[in-house]
Enzyme design. Structure first.
Site, mmCIF file in Angstrom:
data_model
loop_
_atom_site.group_PDB
_atom_site.id
_atom_site.type_symbol
_atom_site.label_atom_id
_atom_site.label_comp_id
_atom_site.label_asym_id
_atom_site.label_seq_id
_atom_site.Cartn_x
_atom_site.Cartn_y
_atom_site.Cartn_z
ATOM 1 N N TYR A 110 0.874 -1.168 0.000
ATOM 2 C CA TYR A 110 0.000 0.000 0.000
ATOM 3 C C TYR A 110 0.913 1.220 0.000
ATOM 4 O O TYR A 110 1.449 1.616 1.035
ATOM 5 C CB TYR A 110 -0.914 -0.028 1.221
ATOM 6 C CG TYR A 110 -1.901 1.116 1.301
ATOM 7 C CD1 TYR A 110 -2.403 1.719 0.148
ATOM 8 C CD2 TYR A 110 -2.348 1.588 2.532
ATOM 9 C CE1 TYR A 110 -3.318 2.747 0.217
ATOM 10 C CE2 TYR A 110 -3.272 2.619 2.629
ATOM 11 C CZ TYR A 110 -3.746 3.203 1.461
ATOM 12 O OH TYR A 110 -4.664 4.236 1.525
ATOM 13 N N ASP A 140 -2.071 -1.247 -4.151
ATOM 14 C CA ASP A 140 -2.319 0.148 -4.512
ATOM 15 C C ASP A 140 -0.992 0.889 -4.378
ATOM 16 O O ASP A 140 -0.553 1.184 -3.267
ATOM 17 C CB ASP A 140 -3.388 0.736 -3.591
ATOM 18 C CG ASP A 140 -3.678 2.205 -3.906
ATOM 19 O OD1 ASP A 140 -3.055 2.752 -4.835
ATOM 20 O OD2 ASP A 140 -4.511 2.802 -3.199
ATOM 21 N N HIS A 227 -12.077 2.087 -5.654
ATOM 22 C CA HIS A 227 -11.051 1.371 -6.408
ATOM 23 C C HIS A 227 -11.638 0.111 -7.037
ATOM 24 O O HIS A 227 -12.474 -0.573 -6.418
ATOM 25 C CB HIS A 227 -9.892 0.959 -5.494
ATOM 26 C CG HIS A 227 -8.977 2.075 -5.117
ATOM 27 N ND1 HIS A 227 -7.739 2.262 -5.683
ATOM 28 C CD2 HIS A 227 -9.130 3.070 -4.207
ATOM 29 C CE1 HIS A 227 -7.158 3.316 -5.144
ATOM 30 N NE2 HIS A 227 -7.978 3.832 -4.242
#
Length: 482
Positions: A110, A140, A227
């Site tokens: 992340y 991500d 997302h």
């Protein structure tokens, strides 16, 4: 082997029980391995969440309001986790794992919202701790790969330093953006924000040696998040490799025992094919019952066999010695725990140095097989050449074949059969047989393209191929041309 689906999604927090159960249920049906980022998990809740998931899982927790990463597994395939690196700040999990007999480094990340290249440099070092050349990194990233292709309605490029660092890491770890590789001209996005902004912040990075195993990659439909999930389908090949090309290890030339063996091999071959054994071996006029070229080929064949058997014996002895040293070092470590005697410590240092020399010799062998020079000293150079050899290993197999009718086959036996038929067709003449008049024209005495052999060359040819080659020239031409 069955296909393994790995999915990754930024779920924007799972603290709410109903949402968490819903997300778990949905992605449990879709993926074999589910990577969740921005989970808002806490260390106190990990056991409860794992119970709700129902299978094996790993968590990197931070707080109930931010960060958090999880890698969740189903029981639909065989896997074994050898080691793990879990970030205490809730930003990444890195696993050393074997999936269906294929060992890889699997990482879930992340990325920070700010321009922080140090974060990705740290990820690179953490991944490099494991010796696996096959790497899968997903999550991500909060950084796009290409500003023009991967963003929509952006006014400026975000996090340029992080982007530059990611490209550097990609080069050093041999990583590629598999979705962009498979969709080079598509404009699709995994995140939607205010003012109609969109970007592709979520993606998979894999090493090139497993690119051929990726059946497909996709960007899914968002669910309970801003997302969209990203996913890849992996099918590891069960291709059986042949022995490959043999390369002579010139370090054998420093082995006295091997040199003496080669000298004996040369003498044996010469004695086998010499016409008159009574003539001294050093005499230049020594005669043989085969040509010098064929004699040289026979010597090379004999030496090659000796080199292979000698190297194989050395490898077995080296592996045995390495195991013995590791066992003795472990015993000495136990002694040091009981009593830290200088003599025991000194003995251990000596064995560790001996083990290091053996490992150094193995790395030099890898460099020889990789056809590369030793340019970078230390651990980094060793990892580079190990990765290079692994990449060459994978390039020698064909996991998927597309036929002329666009049919795709992945079965190893079917692929080998298609290869056999291809080369059979390739080396089969598509022209009609030569007519007798064509042969006569080709073999006529005034043909300027034929060099007539002299008597000595004709005799050597007959000794190798048999006397019929002189008596039936037309047959030879038919074999060569037809």
């Amino acid at each position: 082997m069955s296909t393994i689906t790995i999915g990754s999604v930024n779920c924007r927090g799972l603290s709410e029980t109903v949402k968490r159960i819903d997300i778990f249920t949905k992605y449990k049906d879709l993926y074999d391995i589910t990577i969740l980022v921005d989970t808002h998990s806490t260390s106190e809740k990990e056991k409860q969440w794992l119970h709700e998931w129902g299978y094996v899982g790993k968590f990197s927790s931070y707080s109930s309001k931010s960060r958090g990463v999880a890698i969740l597994f189903k029981n639909t395939f065989e896997f074994k986790i050898h080691d793990e690196t879990i970030d205490l700040m809730g930003n990444f999990i890195i696993l050393d794992i074997t999936i269906q007999d294929y060992r890889i480094t699997l990482a879930a990340i992340y990325g920070p919202n700010n321009d922080d290249p140090v974060f990705f440099e740290n990820i690179k070092h953490k991944i490099s701790r494991y010796s696996n050349s096959s790497i899968v990194v997903a999550g991500d990233w909060n950084v796009v790969q290409d500003y023009d292709m991967d963003t929509l309605h952006y006014r400026s490029e975000n996090n340029p330093q992080s982007k530059a660092k990611i490209h550097e890491v990609m080069h050093e770890l041999d990583l590629l953006d598999i979705w962009r590789q498979q969709h080079p001209f598509d404009n699709r996005y995994s995140w939607r924000g205010p003012n109609h902004k969109q970007s592709r912040l979520d993606y998979f990075m894999i090493t090139s040696d497993i690119e051929a195993f990726v059946v497909s990659s996709d960007i899914g439909i968002s669910y309970r998040s801003d997302h969209s999930p990203v996913l890849i389908n992996l099918k590891f090949s069960s291709q059986i490799r042949g022995k490959g090309t043999w390369k002579f290890n010139n370090s054998l030339l420093r082995e006295t025992e091997f040199i003496e063996k080669v000298k004996g091999d040369i003498k044996t071959v010469i004695e086998e094919y010499e016409s008159d054994p009574s003539i001294d071996i050093e005499t230049e006029d020594k005669q043989f019952n085969i040509s010098y070229q064929l004699l040289w080929d026979m010597i090379k064949m004999k030496v090659r066999g000796s080199a292979i058997s000698f190297s194989s014996f050395q490898k077995k002895e080296g592996n045995k010695k390495e195991k013995d040293l590791l066992y003795k070092i472990s015993l000495l470590d136990e002694k040091l725990l009981e009593n830290n005697l200088p003599s025991v410590y000194q003995e251990r240092e000596g064995m560790e140095l001996e083990l290091k020399n053996i490992e150094g010799k193995n790395v030099k062998g890898i460099i020889t097989r990789a056809k590369a020079r030793w340019q970078v000293e230390g651990e980094k150079g060793s990892n580079y050449f190990c990765n290079l050899e692994k990449k060459h290993y994978t390039e020698k197999i064909i996991p998927k074949l597309i036929l002329e009718d666009e049919t795709e086959i992945t079965d190893p036996s079917s692929i080998r059969n298609e290869q056999k038929q291809f080369y059979k067709k390739l080396y089969t003449s598509c022209k009609p047989l030569l007519l007798e008049t064509h042969r006569d024209t080709f073999l006529q005495h005034d043909n300027p393209f034929i060099t007539k052999p002299n008597e000595e060359e004709a005799f050597e040819t007959a000794m190798i191929y048999g006397p019929n080659i002189q008596e039936e020239p037309n047959t030879c031409v038919n074999r060569c041309i037809g």
